[in-house]
Design a protein around this motif. Structure first.
Motif, short mmCIF file in Angstrom:
data_model
loop_
_atom_site.label_atom_id
_atom_site.label_comp_id
_atom_site.label_asym_id
_atom_site.label_seq_id
_atom_site.Cartn_x
_atom_site.Cartn_y
_atom_site.Cartn_z
N TYR A 434 0.82 -1.21 0.00
CA TYR A 434 0.00 0.00 0.00
C TYR A 434 0.86 1.27 0.00
N GLY A 435 2.15 1.13 0.27
CA GLY A 435 3.05 2.28 0.21
C GLY A 435 2.74 3.36 1.24
N LEU A 436 2.29 2.97 2.43
CA LEU A 436 1.92 3.95 3.45
C LEU A 436 3.15 4.46 4.20
N ALA A 437 3.07 5.68 4.70
CA ALA A 437 4.11 6.20 5.57
C ALA A 437 4.13 5.39 6.86
N ARG A 438 5.27 5.33 7.53
CA ARG A 438 5.39 4.53 8.75
C ARG A 438 4.39 4.98 9.81
N GLU A 439 4.20 6.28 9.94
CA GLU A 439 3.27 6.76 10.96
C GLU A 439 1.84 6.35 10.66
N VAL A 440 1.48 6.26 9.37
CA VAL A 440 0.15 5.79 9.00
C VAL A 440 0.01 4.31 9.34
N GLU A 441 1.05 3.52 9.06
CA GLU A 441 1.04 2.10 9.45
C GLU A 441 0.87 1.97 10.96
N ASN A 442 1.54 2.84 11.71
CA ASN A 442 1.43 2.80 13.17
C ASN A 442 0.00 3.06 13.63
N LEU A 443 -0.67 4.02 12.97
CA LEU A 443 -2.06 4.32 13.32
C LEU A 443 -2.95 3.10 13.07
N LEU A 444 -2.78 2.45 11.93
CA LEU A 444 -3.61 1.28 11.61
C LEU A 444 -3.40 0.17 12.63
N ALA A 445 -2.14 -0.08 12.99
CA ALA A 445 -1.85 -1.14 13.96
C ALA A 445 -2.43 -0.79 15.33
N ALA A 446 -2.30 0.47 15.74
CA ALA A 446 -2.82 0.89 17.04
C ALA A 446 -4.35 0.79 17.08
#
Length: 742
Positions: A434-446
């Protein structure tokens, strides 16, 4: 000349049209005072030559005139055209031979100089720093769909493998490489030769995220314009003395005029060539007078990525066209990337934390936040909705399994791999397409952890995640270990009463972590003062009349032990159990007050004047002050034994010290000296009259008779307290001391 005859050749018609326009400009220059000729604009010039300028669409005559005049200004420095849509046009008559200055630097017009200038002009239009034009490979930062990206740009002749080797055509990592070609070439080469090399590279098996941007070739006239601009740039923007050295042959009074005319021509050429470049690179409609169309209909792009199919560019500027190209490239690589709006604005960390905070709040209130603060609704709509982390409606936010589509995605991936403990590194691997920024990945995981009540752990210990920064690659998600419901309820209540930490009643991993973290932090902050309070009370317990059963001392020691235990407990579940199982008095509010007020109370106890209190407590029953002393000490002991919640100790200590000093200042009879070395008595004498200039009450005299060595300390303490009280009562007085041995 008269009117143009019908059917005359178009070249003749064009000549007469241009002739009349130029003559009008000459008249305006020679007779500027004539009202009709003053401030000659393109629309006025067309109006004054009504019927002469023929256009396919009526009403566009002024535009046609402006186009003609701008093209003349490229060749004639005396012609000045403004930048407005209907600019003022001026023809400056001059006898200075400025073209001779250009001829003196003709040798500077080389193929290399033309390529360098063209590269700068293109980079200026797409927004790349001019200093980067010297680099073989230039990084190009951009924001795509709210995410910061970087491309690699190479500017060179695609056809020439020596200038752009095969290795230079290969992109690195997951980045794209854009190779931009020149709109001209040496010899008989054409854009077809550039495209042919890309075909050969594909056929050789080279697969790379690489796009070659092959422009149309400029006509010979426009290439000559590039050469002229090279010379003008050298003269006017090159070495500081370039113009002076090459204009020395002109009269001194004509050099500034020549420089001004060359500046006009340079500016006109730059503006004109900017439009020509847009045509060449596909950002504007092609004009055969500017772009060579003899090579046929050609695609401006070739790619080494088999999965990329490029469409015609969209955009009014070259920067817009490049943005359209980059969008197609990245969209083919990350088709599932959310479309944040506006796409050119990066999604900031603060916006992601705002969404995470609303997810937490929604989970604590049944999946809904109503209403959302007005100032935060825009952020929630921009980030949460396209990312599918809940849904921001008109004024409220909803977060549940139905509108968090990533839950099924994560659950399925974990099931496919047969794992129940999920490392953050695995989540990143799942999200990579999906090419997401790391902080966006962090939000999804949280958000997944909150929705499915999973627990963050690191090295076996629970970790609290409250912002997207807290999520690191060292963390794992696992099924939570929760305290029993009974312990949870007691601990939650005690956390609120004793430490002011409140969390939702929902027994979840997130809430357990919040309560434990809050209580742990509060206990650590209060630990030092709790230890100090208990120590001070124990040190003065005898004088204060405290016993092990005194409520104040019990709360102080219980508080000390409780905060010391909780402050160092790292396991959240154990901490909850410890807090719930600790033996407390029936009134937890009293313990809470003891803990929270420990610091100021400890300071008050430590700084009290204990020597005065000890002196009063030691007054014997034979002393007439005994009754007052005992009453004062009884009052102090009563307050000291009670809970701080009901009887604050600090003001009681202050009052006791003041009262003790007053008692010590009271006069007592002076008995005869007794055998065995008993000390004498203190006598206080106060005159009843008032001398002129003295205070009311007159002077005081303190007499202590027959002090024996063994009693000197007690007598001096008593005397010091009495003197202090007297001087406090009469602060303007001074103390006189007289003593002798007999």
């Amino acid at each position: 000349p008269g009117a143009i005859a019908p059917g005359a050749p178009s070249s003749v018609a064009t000549f007469f049209t241009d002739d009349r326009l130029i003559k009008t400009l000459l008249i305006a220059s020679l007779a500027p005072a004539i009202p009709a000729m003053r401030a000659m604009t393109s629309s006025r010039l067309a109006h004054l030559n009504h019927g002469t300028v023929a256009t396919p669409i009526p009403g566009t005559e002024a535009t046609a005139v402006l186009t003609k005049v701008r093209s003349w200004a490229q060749q004639v420095g005396e012609l000045q055209v403004g930048d407005e849509s209907d600019p003022v046009i001026r023809l400056e008559l001059s006898g200075v031979d400025y073209n001779s200055v250009i001829e003196r630097v003709r040798h500077e017009d080389t193929p290399g100089a033309r390529r360098s200038l063209l590269r700068r002009l293109v980079f200026e239009q797409v927004g790349i720093d001019a200093g980067a034009t010297l680099l073989a490979e230039t990084p190009y930062p951009t924001v795509w769909r709210g995410s910061r990206r970087s491309l690699e740009i190479v500017f060179g002749n695609v056809r020439d493998a020596n200038e752009v080797p095969d290795d230079a055509m290969r992109a690195s990592g997951d980045k794209w490489k854009l190779v931009i070609d020149y709109p001209f070439d040496e010899g008989d080469f054409s854009p077809n030769d550039d495209l042919a090399r890309m075909d050969r590279l594909r056929e050789s098996g080279l697969s790379s995220r690489t796009v070659a941007w092959v422009p149309g070739f400029l006509t010979s006239a426009r290439q000559d314009d590039i050469g002229t601009l090279v010379l003008l740039e050298y003269l006017l923007a090159g070495a500081a003395d370039a113009f002076e050295r090459n204009s020395a042959h002109l009269p001194v009074d004509g050099r500034q005029s020549a420089k001004s005319l060359l500046e006009n021509r340079r500016r006109s050429l730059r503006e004109s060539l900017a439009g020509v470049i847009r045509q060449a690179y596909g950002a504007a409609r092609v004009d055969p007078r500017d772009i060579d169309t003899t090579f046929g209909e050609l695609s401006p792009f070739a790619t080494l990525d088999p999965g990329l199919t490029l469409q015609p560019l969209v955009g009014a500027t070259l920067a817009d066209a490049m943005g359209s190209l980059i969008d197609q490239m990245l969209a083919s690589q990350y088709p599932g990337h959310p479309k944040f709006d506006p796409g050119h604005a990066e999604v900031k960390k603060g916006e992601l934390n705002t969404v995470l905070a609303h997810v937490v709040e929604a989970m604590a209130s049944g999946g809904r936040v109503d209403p959302v603060e007005t100032a935060k609704r825009g952020t929630m709509s921009r980030v949460a909705n396209p990312l599918h982390v809940g849904e921001m409606l008109e004024n409220h936010y909803v977060f549940n399994q139905a509108n968090f589509t990533w839950r099924n995605f994560f659950t399925q991936r974990a099931a496919e791999e047969g794992i129940t403990t999920v490392p953050m590194t695995r989540i990143r691997a799942w999200l990579a397409p999906y090419g997401l920024a790391r902080e966006v990945e962090n939000l999804l995981a949280a958000a997944w952890a909150l929705l499915d009540d999973k627990q963050w752990v690191q090295a076996g210990g629970a970790v609290q995640v409250t912002t997207v920064d807290n999520v690191t690659d060292q963390l794992e998600l696992r099924e939570p270990t929760l305290p029993p419901e009974s312990e949870w309820e007691i601990a939650r209540e005690r956390g609120a009463v004793l430490f002011g930490v409140t969390v939702s009643a929902l027994r979840s991993a997130a809430n357990v972590g919040l309560l434990a973290a809050g209580v742990r932090t509060a206990a650590a902050q209060r630990q030092g003062s709790a230890v100090e309070l208990a120590g001070e009370l124990l040190a003065h317990a005898e004088l204060l009349g405290l016993t092990p059963a005194s409520p104040r001392l019990v709360s102080a020691t219980v508080g000390r032990d409780l905060v010391a235990r909780i402050a160092v407990e790292r396991d959240d579940v154990v901490l909850i159990g410890t807090l719930a199982g600790w033996t407390l008095a029936e009134e937890p509010q009293a313990l809470a007050r003891s803990i929270s007020a420990a610091a100021p109370v400890a300071v008050a106890v430590r700084s009290a004047t204990w020597s005065v209190l000890e002196a009063v407590a030691g007054i014997g029953d034979a002393d007439q002050r005994h009754g007052a002393a005992q009453a004062m000490m009884a009052t102090l002991s009563s307050v000291a034994a009670a809970e701080e919640l009901h009887s604050p100790l600090a003001p009681a200590l202050t009052a006791a010290v003041t009262e003790a000093a007053r008692i010590l200042a009271l006069a007592k009879p002076s008995p005869d000296v007794k055998p065995g070395g008993e000390t004498g008595a203190t006598v206080v004498e106060r005159t009843t009259g008032q001398d002129e200039g003295s205070r009311a009450g007159g002077p005081q005299r303190f007499t202590v008779n027959d002090i024996r060595l063994e009693g000197v300390d007690d007598q001096f303490d008593e005397l010091r307290a009495a003197v202090r009280a007297a001087m406090k009562q009469d602060p303007g007085r001074v103390l006189n001391v007289e003593w002798w041995l007999q």
